[in-house]
Design an enzyme around this catalytic site. Structure first.
Site, PDB file in Angstrom:
ATOM      1  N   LYS A 138      -1.088  -6.908  12.625  1.00 13.62           N
ATOM      2  CA  LYS A 138      -1.044  -6.297  11.503  1.00 13.62           C
ATOM      3  C   LYS A 138      -1.108  -4.783  11.756  1.00 13.62           C
ATOM      4  CE  LYS A 138      -1.377  -5.579   7.078  1.00 13.62           C
ATOM      5  NZ  LYS A 138      -0.116  -5.766   6.124  1.00 13.62           N
ATOM      6  N   LYS A 166      -1.688  -9.057   2.897  1.00 18.17           N
ATOM      7  CA  LYS A 166      -1.602  -9.204   1.489  1.00 18.17           C
ATOM      8  C   LYS A 166      -0.540 -10.004   0.931  1.00 18.17           C
ATOM      9  CE  LYS A 166       1.715  -6.292  -0.600  1.00 18.17           C
ATOM     10  NZ  LYS A 166       2.654  -6.445   0.547  1.00 18.17           N
ATOM     11  N   LYS A 205       6.622 -10.942   4.367  1.00 15.76           N
ATOM     12  CA  LYS A 205       6.946 -11.189   2.938  1.00 15.76           C
ATOM     13  C   LYS A 205       7.946 -12.375   2.818  1.00 15.76           C
ATOM     14  CE  LYS A 205       6.804  -6.002   1.914  1.00 15.76           C
ATOM     15  NZ  LYS A 205       5.737  -5.938   3.141  1.00 15.76           N
ATOM     16  N   GLY A 259       0.761  -1.262  -0.024  1.00 13.38           N
ATOM     17  CA  GLY A 259      -0.035  -0.047  -0.060  1.00 13.38           C
ATOM     18  C   GLY A 259       0.802   1.392   0.026  1.00 13.38           C
ATOM     19  N   ASN A 260       2.057   1.010   0.507  1.00 10.54           N
ATOM     20  CA  ASN A 260       3.091   2.272   0.194  1.00 10.54           C
ATOM     21  C   ASN A 260       3.483   2.862  -0.833  1.00 10.54           C
ATOM     22  OD1 ASN A 260       2.940   2.588   3.436  1.00 10.54           O
ATOM     23  ND2 ASN A 260       4.221   0.670   3.260  1.00 10.54           N
TER      24      ASN A 260
END
Length: 357
Positions: A139, A227, A288, A35-36
């Site tokens: 989160k 995500k 990630k 989102g960044n």
């Protein structure tokens, strides 16, 4: 010895060729952007700034989509946190849907302007509402706060706040994805409209659960799915050849931010698990790395690979010039990237611990 998986070789062989929309597509790839990526550092999170950032990012994704079958997914940490500030009474399943529509539109507009037709898909993702994630929210969402402000918000609004580097941020439950309800629609789009890029599972998808007494009935869940974890599941479900996670801080580092830091060029899932890579960054790089491991480990595709690297280096990630490639065929578990001549001061100082997407 084969250092690169079979499925990544077509990517390397075709990097220098001209791109046209009539060429047969090579590999099927899921690309995840945080989102960044839509919030430039130092700028306010506004629609105008998001559109500008998307316009900068779009040519890179559009170029890749002309050569490969791409499915794009994205984070929503800053955006869903901003929406939560504006509408404190709304639940996170609804806020997740709103952010998915907002970001999907922004990306679709930018990619279409770059000559890449898209189809944003609103995706519901089933989770287990009894998962331990609901007992220990992790989160990060929304902006950063100082200690006093974080305490005030926690007291007045009941938010759970946790340290994020030297600051504090709100945290919400992040259960793992169990089922992507729109997966057949995504597969159909890939099969019947190969020149259209699906934008799917944005923000990890809308968290829902099945009612035990009537499993066909769905209800929303107060959570935000990671995500990267959902992207790994999506990549497995559509039998992707590769899964790329784009960040704002390069690949996987040992001793990140320290003078002796060094970046992994290639790494195996076993090595990453054995060294607990990313565990010191549970709100940013940790998920990630775990997502990359999950895809490579669980994929049914021979030679499946994952890669983590900086958004601006997306093209070079394919040739492994930048970022970290995760695959099962890495000699001795890890190959280190040669340090640049300027030394350790060239280490990219990621802001992700403060702006996890």
């Amino acid at each position: 010895m084969m250092l690169l998986s079979k499925s990544i070789r077509p990517l390397l062989n075709n990097l220098g060729r001209s791109y046209t929309t009539t060429r047969p597509l090579n590999d099927r790839i899921v690309i995840a952007v945080g989102g960044n990526a839509l919030q430039r550092r130092g700028e306010r999170l506004t629609i105008e700034n998001m559109l500008k950032a998307a316009a900068d990012m779009a040519p890179t994704i559009a170029k890749l989509a002309t050569e490969h079958e791409v499915v794009l997914t994205h984070g929503n940490g800053p955006q869903v946190g901003e929406l939560a500030l504006e509408r404190s009474a709304a639940t996170f399943d609804v806020l997740g849907a709103e952010s998915m529509g907002q970001i999907g539109y922004v990306l679709a507009q930018a990619l279409s302007s770059a000559g890449c037709p898209t189809a944003p898909i609103l995706c519901q993702v089933v989770v287990d509402s009894q998962h331990e994630a609901f007992r220990d929210p992790s989160k990060f969402v929304g902006p950063i706060y100082g200690a006093k402000e974080a305490t005030a918000l926690s007291t007045s609004l009941g938010w759970v706040m946790k340290p994020d580097g030297e600051y504090f941020r709100r945290v919400v439950p992040s259960p793992p994805p169990q089922e992507i309800l729109q997966i057949d629609a995504i597969k159909s789009l890939l099969t019947n409209c190969p020149q259209t890029l699906p934008i799917a599972c944005g923000g990890g998808g809308i968290p829902v659960q099945r009612v035990p007494s009537n499993p066909r009935t769905l209800v929303g869940v107060e959570a935000v799915i990671d995500k990267d974890a959902c992207g790994a599941k999506l990549a497995c479900e559509i039998e992707a050849d590769g899964y790329i996670i784009l960040t704002d801080g390069g690949g996987i580092w040992q001793n990140f931010g320290k003078p002796d830091a060094r970046e992994m060029k290639k790494a195996s899932p076993e090595y990453l698990l054995g060294t607990k890579a990313g565990k010191n960054f549970p709100g940013s790089m940790g998920p990630k790395i775990q997502a990359a491991i999950d895809f490579v480990t669980n994929s049914k595709k021979e030679g499946a690979w994952a890669a983590i690297g900086d958004l601006k280096d997306a093209a070079k990630i394919f040739s492994n010039e930048e970022g970290t490639l995760v695959s099962n065929d890495v000699d001795e578990g890890v190959i280190w990237r040669e340090r640049k001549s300027s030394g350790p001061t060239t280490v990219k100082q990621s802001k992700e611990p403060h702006k996890s997407g």
